[in-house]
Write a protein that holds these residues in place. Sequence first.
Motif, PDB file in Angstrom:
ATOM      1  N   ASP A  67       0.848  -1.190   0.000  1.00  0.00           N
ATOM      2  CA  ASP A  67       0.000   0.000   0.000  1.00  0.00           C
ATOM      3  C   ASP A  67       0.882   1.237   0.000  1.00  0.00           C
ATOM      4  OD1 ASP A  67       0.869   0.505   2.619  1.00  0.00           O
ATOM      5  OD2 ASP A  67      -0.948  -0.272   3.552  1.00  0.00           O
ATOM      6  N   VAL A  68       0.269   2.408   0.078  1.00  0.00           N
ATOM      7  CA  VAL A  68       1.024   3.648  -0.091  1.00  0.00           C
ATOM      8  C   VAL A  68       2.088   3.809   0.989  1.00  0.00           C
ATOM      9  CG1 VAL A  68      -0.754   4.976   1.140  1.00  0.00           C
ATOM     10  CG2 VAL A  68       0.843   6.155  -0.397  1.00  0.00           C
ATOM     11  N   ASP A  69       1.743   3.500   2.263  1.00  0.00           N
ATOM     12  CA  ASP A  69       2.716   3.682   3.339  1.00  0.00           C
ATOM     13  C   ASP A  69       3.875   2.701   3.220  1.00  0.00           C
ATOM     14  OD1 ASP A  69       1.252   5.741   4.456  1.00  0.00           O
ATOM     15  OD2 ASP A  69       0.158   4.452   5.838  1.00  0.00           O
ATOM     16  N   VAL A  70       3.549   1.439   2.956  1.00  0.00           N
ATOM     17  CA  VAL A  70       4.587   0.416   2.849  1.00  0.00           C
ATOM     18  C   VAL A  70       5.481   0.687   1.646  1.00  0.00           C
ATOM     19  CG1 VAL A  70       5.008  -2.050   2.518  1.00  0.00           C
ATOM     20  CG2 VAL A  70       3.151  -1.292   4.025  1.00  0.00           C
ATOM     21  N   ALA A  71       4.870   1.060   0.528  1.00  0.00           N
ATOM     22  CA  ALA A  71       5.648   1.345  -0.678  1.00  0.00           C
ATOM     23  C   ALA A  71       6.618   2.496  -0.444  1.00  0.00           C
ATOM     24  CB  ALA A  71       4.704   1.664  -1.838  1.00  0.00           C
ATOM     25  N   GLU A  72       6.149   3.535   0.222  1.00  0.00           N
ATOM     26  CA  GLU A  72       7.024   4.684   0.493  1.00  0.00           C
ATOM     27  C   GLU A  72       8.169   4.292   1.414  1.00  0.00           C
ATOM     28  OE1 GLU A  72       6.800   9.251   2.304  1.00  0.00           O
ATOM     29  OE2 GLU A  72       4.983   8.023   2.152  1.00  0.00           O
ATOM     30  N   ALA A  73       7.877   3.501   2.428  1.00  0.00           N
ATOM     31  CA  ALA A  73       8.907   3.122   3.394  1.00  0.00           C
ATOM     32  C   ALA A  73       9.979   2.237   2.767  1.00  0.00           C
ATOM     33  CB  ALA A  73       8.267   2.403   4.583  1.00  0.00           C
ATOM     34  N   LEU A  74       9.569   1.285   1.930  1.00  0.00           N
ATOM     35  CA  LEU A  74      10.506   0.313   1.378  1.00  0.00           C
ATOM     36  C   LEU A  74      10.994   0.673  -0.026  1.00  0.00           C
ATOM     37  CD1 LEU A  74       8.853  -3.020   2.598  1.00  0.00           C
ATOM     38  CD2 LEU A  74      10.945  -1.944   3.460  1.00  0.00           C
ATOM     39  N   GLY A  75      10.538   1.805  -0.548  1.00  0.00           N
ATOM     40  CA  GLY A  75      10.979   2.199  -1.877  1.00  0.00           C
ATOM     41  C   GLY A  75      10.420   1.310  -2.971  1.00  0.00           C
ATOM     42  N   HIS A 109      10.539 -10.157  -3.156  1.00  0.00           N
ATOM     43  CA  HIS A 109      11.588 -10.696  -4.012  1.00  0.00           C
ATOM     44  C   HIS A 109      12.869 -11.001  -3.234  1.00  0.00           C
ATOM     45  CE1 HIS A 109      12.665  -6.373  -3.999  1.00  0.00           C
ATOM     46  NE2 HIS A 109      13.897  -6.789  -4.232  1.00  0.00           N
ATOM     47  N   LEU A 110      13.008 -10.404  -2.048  1.00  0.00           N
ATOM     48  CA  LEU A 110      14.206 -10.645  -1.247  1.00  0.00           C
ATOM     49  C   LEU A 110      14.111 -11.904  -0.404  1.00  0.00           C
ATOM     50  CD1 LEU A 110      15.176  -7.091   0.090  1.00  0.00           C
ATOM     51  CD2 LEU A 110      16.251  -8.383  -1.772  1.00  0.00           C
ATOM     52  N   ILE A 111      12.898 -12.279   0.003  1.00  0.00           N
ATOM     53  CA  ILE A 111      12.796 -13.364   0.983  1.00  0.00           C
ATOM     54  C   ILE A 111      11.964 -14.547   0.504  1.00  0.00           C
ATOM     55  CG2 ILE A 111      13.112 -11.756   2.910  1.00  0.00           C
ATOM     56  CD1 ILE A 111      10.123 -12.092   3.516  1.00  0.00           C
ATOM     57  N   GLU A 112      11.453 -14.516  -0.738  1.00  0.00           N
ATOM     58  CA  GLU A 112      10.738 -15.688  -1.259  1.00  0.00           C
ATOM     59  C   GLU A 112      11.634 -16.922  -1.179  1.00  0.00           C
ATOM     60  OE1 GLU A 112       7.788 -16.147  -1.822  1.00  0.00           O
ATOM     61  OE2 GLU A 112       6.799 -14.399  -2.722  1.00  0.00           O
ATOM     62  N   GLY A 113      11.048 -18.048  -0.741  1.00  0.00           N
ATOM     63  CA  GLY A 113      11.801 -19.289  -0.644  1.00  0.00           C
ATOM     64  C   GLY A 113      12.584 -19.446   0.639  1.00  0.00           C
ATOM     65  N   ALA A 129      19.247 -16.166   5.555  1.00  0.00           N
ATOM     66  CA  ALA A 129      18.797 -16.104   4.164  1.00  0.00           C
ATOM     67  C   ALA A 129      19.738 -15.287   3.290  1.00  0.00           C
ATOM     68  CB  ALA A 129      17.390 -15.514   4.111  1.00  0.00           C
ATOM     69  N   GLY A 130      20.853 -14.836   3.856  1.00  0.00           N
ATOM     70  CA  GLY A 130      21.835 -14.092   3.088  1.00  0.00           C
ATOM     71  C   GLY A 130      21.606 -12.602   3.053  1.00  0.00           C
ATOM     72  N   ILE A 131      20.698 -12.106   3.899  1.00  0.00           N
ATOM     73  CA  ILE A 131      20.445 -10.668   3.996  1.00  0.00           C
ATOM     74  C   ILE A 131      21.078 -10.181   5.291  1.00  0.00           C
ATOM     75  CG2 ILE A 131      18.679  -8.876   4.127  1.00  0.00           C
ATOM     76  CD1 ILE A 131      16.768 -10.911   2.799  1.00  0.00           C
ATOM     77  N   ASP A 132      22.036  -9.285   5.192  1.00  0.00           N
ATOM     78  CA  ASP A 132      22.806  -8.879   6.374  1.00  0.00           C
ATOM     79  C   ASP A 132      22.342  -7.509   6.860  1.00  0.00           C
ATOM     80  OD1 ASP A 132      24.622  -9.024   8.366  1.00  0.00           O
ATOM     81  OD2 ASP A 132      26.402  -8.817   7.112  1.00  0.00           O
ATOM     82  N   PRO A 133      21.482  -7.438   7.898  1.00  0.00           N
ATOM     83  CA  PRO A 133      21.040  -6.136   8.420  1.00  0.00           C
ATOM     84  C   PRO A 133      22.237  -5.322   8.896  1.00  0.00           C
ATOM     85  CG  PRO A 133      19.714  -7.919   9.320  1.00  0.00           C
ATOM     86  CD  PRO A 133      20.887  -8.556   8.650  1.00  0.00           C
ATOM     87  N   ASP A 136      20.287  -3.186   4.580  1.00  0.00           N
ATOM     88  CA  ASP A 136      21.375  -4.154   4.621  1.00  0.00           C
ATOM     89  C   ASP A 136      22.694  -3.477   4.269  1.00  0.00           C
ATOM     90  OD1 ASP A 136      21.378  -3.797   1.880  1.00  0.00           O
ATOM     91  OD2 ASP A 136      20.772  -5.849   1.395  1.00  0.00           O
ATOM     92  N   GLN A 137      23.739  -4.289   4.131  1.00  0.00           N
ATOM     93  CA  GLN A 137      25.072  -3.741   3.872  1.00  0.00           C
ATOM     94  C   GLN A 137      25.140  -2.998   2.543  1.00  0.00           C
ATOM     95  OE1 GLN A 137      27.503  -3.645   5.917  1.00  0.00           O
ATOM     96  NE2 GLN A 137      27.388  -5.342   7.356  1.00  0.00           N
ATOM     97  N   GLU A 138      24.239  -3.309   1.627  1.00  0.00           N
ATOM     98  CA  GLU A 138      24.237  -2.647   0.330  1.00  0.00           C
ATOM     99  C   GLU A 138      23.332  -1.418   0.309  1.00  0.00           C
ATOM    100  OE1 GLU A 138      23.280  -5.497  -2.689  1.00  0.00           O
ATOM    101  OE2 GLU A 138      24.538  -7.044  -1.783  1.00  0.00           O
ATOM    102  N   GLY A 139      22.723  -1.113   1.451  1.00  0.00           N
ATOM    103  CA  GLY A 139      21.839   0.041   1.524  1.00  0.00           C
ATOM    104  C   GLY A 139      20.419  -0.243   1.089  1.00  0.00           C
ATOM    105  N   ARG A 140      20.089  -1.497   0.779  1.00  0.00           N
ATOM    106  CA  ARG A 140      18.726  -1.836   0.382  1.00  0.00           C
ATOM    107  C   ARG A 140      17.803  -1.807   1.602  1.00  0.00           C
ATOM    108  NH1 ARG A 140      19.386  -7.571  -2.462  1.00  0.00           N
ATOM    109  NH2 ARG A 140      20.396  -7.901  -0.417  1.00  0.00           N
ATOM    110  N   ARG A 141      16.556  -1.367   1.398  1.00  0.00           N
ATOM    111  CA  ARG A 141      15.571  -1.367   2.462  1.00  0.00           C
ATOM    112  C   ARG A 141      14.971  -2.768   2.557  1.00  0.00           C
ATOM    113  NH1 ARG A 141      12.374   4.258   0.844  1.00  0.00           N
ATOM    114  NH2 ARG A 141      14.253   5.480   0.396  1.00  0.00           N
ATOM    115  N   VAL A 142      15.276  -3.455   3.648  1.00  0.00           N
ATOM    116  CA  VAL A 142      14.919  -4.872   3.738  1.00  0.00           C
ATOM    117  C   VAL A 142      13.776  -5.159   4.700  1.00  0.00           C
ATOM    118  CG1 VAL A 142      17.211  -5.636   3.038  1.00  0.00           C
ATOM    119  CG2 VAL A 142      16.729  -5.279   5.470  1.00  0.00           C
TER     120      VAL A 142
END
Length: 265
Positions: free
Chosen positions: A117-125, A157-161, A181-185, A222-228
Motif C-alpha cells: 500500500d502507499v505507506d509500505v511502498a514509500e517506506a521500502l521504496g 523478491h528478497l525473501i521468497e523461498g 537467508a543471506g540478507i545482512d542487516p 542491509d550492507q548494500e543500503g537496500r531497504r529490507v
Amino acid sequence: MPTQYGQIAADLRRRVKQGEWPPGTALPTQTELCEEYGVARATMTAALNQLQGERLVTGVRGQGTFVLDWRPIRVSLPRYPAILEPEGHAGAWETACQQAGAAGSMVTVEVAHERADVDVAEALGLTEGTDTVIRHSRHATLNDSTCQVHTAYYPAHLIEGTPLAGQEKVVGSLYGAMRAAGIDPASADEHLSARPATADEAAEFTLMTGFPVLTLDRLTRDQEGRRVEWLRMVIDPTRVMVTYDGLPPTWPARKSPLHDFARYK
C-alpha cells in the motif's frame, strides 16, 4: 488543576512505587482508604479506577484491590547484537523478558503476501499496488497478555523461498532469519511517538479507551543500503519501556552498523 481523585491517585501511586505495598499484596480496604484521605467512596473508587487503568493495581471481587507487578520490561537500543546470529533461539522481546525473569514470548498471528500500500511502498521504496510484500503480524506477550503488536513488511523478491516467507513461526529473531537467508542487516532508523489507543488496540491491550500507546517505526537496511524491513510496533507503555541507554553525547557522522551498537552499552 488536579482533581481530588487525581491527587489521591498520585499519592497512592507514589506509595505503591516506594514499596509500601509490594506486588501481590492488598491495599487497605476502600473504607479504610476513605477514612485515611477523608473522602467519599465515589472519589476513592475513581482514584482506584485510575490506578487500575495504569495497571498498578487490580480489583478482585470479594477480596479487595491488589498491587500488580508494575515494573515494565526494558527493551534497550543495544538489543540487536545478541539476536543477529542465525542460530539464536530468542528475539529481542524474548531476550528482554528472560533477562527480567518474566514469562514473555512472541506469537505469530499471520504471515501474508500482499501488494504494497502507499505507506509500505514509500517506506521500502517500492511501487504502490504493484510490488508484493510479505507481512508478518506478531504479538509480544507478557504472562500470556498482549503488550506489543508488531507488523513487519519485507520486499517479497528478497525473501521468497526462505523461512521468512513461510507460515511457520520463525525460531529466534527475524534478524537472525534474515542473516541465514543471506540478507545482512546493517543499519536501522527508528522513530518513536505516542498517540491515543484505537478501540481495537485498547481491547487487545486491555487498556482504558483513549489511553496513550507508543508507536515505534523501524526501517532496516542491509550492507548494500537496500531497504529490507519496515516494522511498525504499537506498544503498551505500562508494560514495556523502550530505552536508549549509553548513547554517546554526539552520534558518529557515519551510519553505525547494527553490529556496532553493542559498544554503546
